[in-house]
Scaffold this motif. Structure first.
Motif, short mmCIF file in Angstrom:
data_model
loop_
_atom_site.label_atom_id
_atom_site.label_comp_id
_atom_site.label_asym_id
_atom_site.label_seq_id
_atom_site.Cartn_x
_atom_site.Cartn_y
_atom_site.Cartn_z
N VAL A 180 49.42 43.78 40.21
CA VAL A 180 48.35 43.56 41.20
C VAL A 180 48.87 43.77 42.61
CG1 VAL A 180 46.65 41.92 42.10
CG2 VAL A 180 47.45 41.69 39.76
N ALA B 65 38.43 40.45 38.35
CA ALA B 65 39.62 41.13 38.87
C ALA B 65 40.81 40.75 38.01
CB ALA B 65 39.86 40.74 40.32
N PHE C 68 51.95 41.36 43.17
CA PHE C 68 52.29 40.56 41.99
C PHE C 68 52.38 41.55 40.84
CE2 PHE C 68 49.89 37.37 44.52
CZ PHE C 68 50.93 36.46 44.68
N TYR D 99 54.36 32.28 49.95
CA TYR D 99 54.78 33.57 49.38
C TYR D 99 55.53 34.34 50.45
CZ TYR D 99 51.16 32.92 45.75
OH TYR D 99 50.38 32.48 44.74
N PHE E 25 47.08 33.98 35.22
CA PHE E 25 47.46 34.79 36.37
C PHE E 25 46.27 35.19 37.23
CE2 PHE E 25 51.01 35.79 33.40
CZ PHE E 25 51.99 35.12 34.12
N LEU E 26 45.06 34.82 36.81
CA LEU E 26 43.87 35.19 37.57
C LEU E 26 43.58 34.15 38.66
CD1 LEU E 26 43.55 37.24 35.37
CD2 LEU E 26 41.16 36.58 35.11
N SER E 27 42.87 34.59 39.69
CA SER E 27 42.47 33.63 40.72
C SER E 27 41.38 32.72 40.14
CB SER E 27 41.95 34.37 41.96
OG SER E 27 40.69 34.93 41.70
N GLU F 98 35.22 38.95 47.98
CA GLU F 98 34.91 38.54 46.62
C GLU F 98 36.08 37.76 46.05
OE1 GLU F 98 32.32 41.19 44.09
OE2 GLU F 98 33.62 42.63 45.06
N ASN F 99 35.85 37.10 44.93
CA ASN F 99 36.94 36.43 44.22
C ASN F 99 38.00 37.47 43.90
OD1 ASN F 99 34.27 34.92 42.56
ND2 ASN F 99 35.59 33.82 43.95
N GLY F 100 39.24 37.16 44.24
CA GLY F 100 40.32 38.09 43.92
C GLY F 100 40.58 39.13 44.99
N ALA F 101 39.89 39.04 46.12
CA ALA F 101 40.06 40.04 47.19
C ALA F 101 41.42 39.91 47.88
CB ALA F 101 38.93 39.92 48.21
N GLY F 102 42.06 38.73 47.76
CA GLY F 102 43.38 38.56 48.36
C GLY F 102 43.41 37.59 49.53
N LYS F 103 42.35 36.82 49.72
CA LYS F 103 42.26 35.90 50.86
C LYS F 103 43.30 34.79 50.76
CE LYS F 103 38.07 34.87 49.62
NZ LYS F 103 37.85 35.64 48.40
N THR F 104 43.32 34.11 49.62
CA THR F 104 44.25 33.00 49.45
C THR F 104 45.69 33.49 49.55
OG1 THR F 104 42.67 31.78 48.10
CG2 THR F 104 44.97 31.13 47.90
N THR F 105 45.96 34.64 48.96
CA THR F 105 47.31 35.19 49.01
C THR F 105 47.75 35.41 50.46
OG1 THR F 105 47.00 36.26 46.88
CG2 THR F 105 48.79 37.09 48.25
N ALA G 207 47.94 42.40 45.71
CA ALA G 207 47.07 41.32 46.18
C ALA G 207 46.72 41.50 47.65
CB ALA G 207 47.73 39.98 45.93
N1 ADP Z 1 50.78 33.78 41.77
C1 ADP Z 1 50.16 34.89 41.35
N2 ADP Z 1 50.66 35.64 40.35
C2 ADP Z 1 50.06 36.76 39.95
N3 ADP Z 1 48.92 37.24 40.48
C3 ADP Z 1 48.35 36.53 41.48
C4 ADP Z 1 48.94 35.32 41.97
N4 ADP Z 1 48.16 34.84 42.97
C5 ADP Z 1 47.13 35.70 43.09
N5 ADP Z 1 47.24 36.73 42.20
C6 ADP Z 1 46.33 37.88 42.07
O1 ADP Z 1 46.17 38.45 43.34
C7 ADP Z 1 44.82 38.84 43.56
C8 ADP Z 1 44.29 38.16 44.80
O2 ADP Z 1 44.13 36.77 44.52
P1 ADP Z 1 43.67 35.70 45.61
O3 ADP Z 1 44.47 35.91 46.84
O4 ADP Z 1 43.74 34.37 44.97
O5 ADP Z 1 42.16 36.13 45.86
P2 ADP Z 1 40.98 35.35 46.63
O6 ADP Z 1 41.56 34.14 47.27
O7 ADP Z 1 40.45 36.34 47.59
O8 ADP Z 1 39.97 34.99 45.57
C9 ADP Z 1 44.07 38.49 42.29
O9 ADP Z 1 43.96 39.64 41.50
C10 ADP Z 1 44.94 37.46 41.64
O10 ADP Z 1 44.78 37.50 40.24
#
Ligand code: ADP
Ligand code: MG
Length: 528
Positions: free
Chosen positions: A41, A414, A38, A78, A424-426, A62-69, A43
């Motif tokens: 970032v 993060a 992103f 995505y 833009f943060l998780s 941790e929060n922001g590690a990239g799991k959801t992505t 991700a």
């Molecule tokens: N749609 C997006 N646009 C920009 N940055 C994103 C987006 N989705 C996630 N991020 C960034 O990607 C990183 C990983 O996020 P995320 O996958 O949500 O982490 P987790 O689920 O592990 O907490 C974070 O730094 C987050 O801010």
């Protein structure tokens, strides 16, 4: 079967050569070298994942590690910048959740996506209109009941979503995936919103599904759940998979260290409590809930400076109303709220803030942050009228930046830069921004509702440390938590709320989980 992380970059034939044990099955899913960028970032950074039939894989980080992505890449929300996905050994292209569903992959997102004004059955078939024919509602309800029974997922197909608890709504989300034939279920922090009992129930449902040969990726921060529900664990840090462990061969301490990249202290050092003057006093406070029913029925207690009073209780026993009455967001129908000896009953929120009260709300995203503002400005939002951020009416952008930088480090937020807009943060990182601000701005009383809910271990430790620092600096802290371990660790006294009444207040040093549990169930009343 060899599945150590140092092998995941090799081609399958190399892995086969290196395998010491015979293979019992082949992976139902493989993700190889997934990279997703992103703006600013990385991700996901060459992340790999393997999932076998009948297995629960815990994805930890941790929060922001990239799991959801990574999971959003899997369900086609995505497009990855690099990497490949294989289902049953076949390379696949997933462009949309519909493609994913056709491959038997479905995801329950962190924020549920149900329509409140529609029934369970309607929600389950919503968006399936591309099928050759849509069966009648009665037939749909019958099929839903069959699946419910098979997996012990109790829900009434004819109930409206708005009538359901969060736990029930989650069951609907899972049913929806099963109804559509999902073989691989992705659950993104499913227990963050559940009571301990509901989480336990979810564990049983997962077990049931994997017994039937289905597989699940389970994202969580909670170590006990990883240990209980999963067979394998993948730990992510800064977009990379940093470890792959067999659950039976690891432990919470090791996993926490892998997640955070350092040793994590589960037990915090606590100084002796030296209570000062009374900061908050409630006298026979009554209040109603949103439906106009009694929610607080005569709550009385005091909190001194230099003290943390914990509020324990099963959610829905008046915790929310209690916090709202103190912070001026809800009217008390009877009784008094005194702050530093002054009557502050039913004063507007701004007056309460001016009397030195900070509030970490339970609904942080909705109440606490301005999405279109920079991280630094969100952090400075409360302190910007006072020195050191302002003197004589002049704002000091450099000091705001320094404050933000300090908080970003302390809470491990993060964010690409302090100027990045908070939207833009998780989710977990938005929470950390609000926590940092409220804790930093606290002047006399800190009201913290579920401050560590949804946070990873590193951030939880930081939050607890900060609460103790506030206490040691002489502030009064009201800590509402559903985590008894947390209350026992950092509170000085613990009050148990049950049906809007205080069942008793115990010193944390001598309280035990069993007594607290009985009081939470209304079974035992203890005098102060
Ligand atoms: N749609 C997006 N646009 C920009 N940055 C994103 C987006 N989705 C996630 N991020 C960034 O990607 C990183 C990983 O996020 P995320 O996958 O949500 O982490 P987790 O689920 O592990 O907490 C974070 O730094 C987050 O801010
Ligand atoms: Mg996430």
């Amino acid at each position: 079967m060899m599945r150590d992380s140092h092998l995941t970059h090799h081609a399958p034939w190399i892995k086969k050569m290196l395998m010491s044990e015979p293979t019992t099955s082949s992976p139902i899913l493989e993700m190889r070298g997934i990279t997703k960028r992103f703006p600013g970032v990385l991700a996901n950074d060459h992340a790999d994942l393997e999932l076998y039939p009948g297995e629960v894989l815990a994805l930890l980080g941790e929060n922001g590690a990239g799991k959801t992505t990574l999971m959003n890449v899997l369900v086609g929300l995505y497009r990855p910048d690099e990497g490949e996905i294989f289902v049953h050994g076949q390379r696949v292209e997933i462009h949309s959740p519909r493609d994913a569903a056709a491959l038997g992959i479905g995801m329950v997102h962190q924020n549920f996506m149900l329509v409140p004004t529609m029934t369970v059955a309607e929600n389950i078939v919503l968006g399936m209109s591309n099928l050759p024919f849509v069966p009648r509602m009665a037939e749909i309800a019958r099929r839903i009941r069959a699946i419910s029974q098979r997996y012990n997922l109790e829900v009434d197909p004819n109930a409206y979503i708005w009538q359901l608890s969060v736990g029930e709504q989650q069951r609907v989300e899972i049913l929806k995936l099963l109804y559509r034939g999902a073989e691989i279920l992705i659950l993104d922090e499913p227990t963050a919103v559940l009571t301990p009992q509901e989480s336990h129930e979810l564990g049983r449902i997962l077990k049931r599904m994997t017994d039937e040969g289905k597989s699940a990726v389970f994202i969580t921060h909670k170590m006990e759940e990883v240990m209980e529900f999963s067979q394998w664990v993948r730990v992510m840090r800064a977009g990379r998979v940093v470890a792959v462990k067999k659950t039976a061969e690891t432990n919470p301490q090791e996993l926490a260290r892998l997640m955070v990249g350092r040793e994590v202290l589960f037990r915090l050092e606590k100084n002796v409590c030296t209570p000062g003057d009374v900061v908050l006093e409630l006298r026979d406070v009554h209040a109603e809930n949103d439906k106009g029913l009694p929610a607080l029925r005569g709550v009385s207690f005091t909190i001194h400076g230099g003290e943390i009073l914990g509020i324990a209780g099963v959610a829905g026993n008046g915790q929310r109303e209690l916090v709202e009455v103190i912070t001026g967001l809800r009217k008390a129908t009877r009784g008094k709220v005194l702050i530093n000896g002054e009557d502050r009953t039913n004063k507007p929120p701004l007056d309460i803030i001016r009397s030195g009260v900070s509030h970490i709300p339970a609904d942080r995203i909705g109440m606490g942050a301005v999405a279109d503002m920079a991280v630094a400005d969100n952090i400075a939002m409360k302190g910007y009228r006072q020195p050191p951020l302002t003197d004589h009416g002049i704002l000091h952008p450099r000091r705001i930046l320094e404050l933000a930088q300090r908080m970003i480090t302390a809470f491990r937020i993060a964010t690409p830069t302090p100027q990045t807009h908070i939207k833009f943060l998780s989710g977990g990182n938005i929470q950390k921004v609000i926590l940092a601000r409220e804790i930093e701005a606290c002047a006399g009383l800190l009201v913290a509702a579920y401050p560590s809910r949804g946070l990873d271990v590193g951030a939880t430790e930081a939050v607890r440390r900060r609460l103790l620092e506030q206490r040691d600096a002489g502030r009064a802290v009201l800590l509402v938590s559903e985590d008894l371990e947390e209350l026992l660790t950092i509170a000085d006294r613990i009050a148990v709320l049950f049906e809007g009444r205080v069942m008793g207040i115990l010193p944390a040093a001598t309280a035990d989980i069993e007594t607290l549990g009985l009081m939470m169930a209304g079974a035992q009343e203890v005098g102060e």
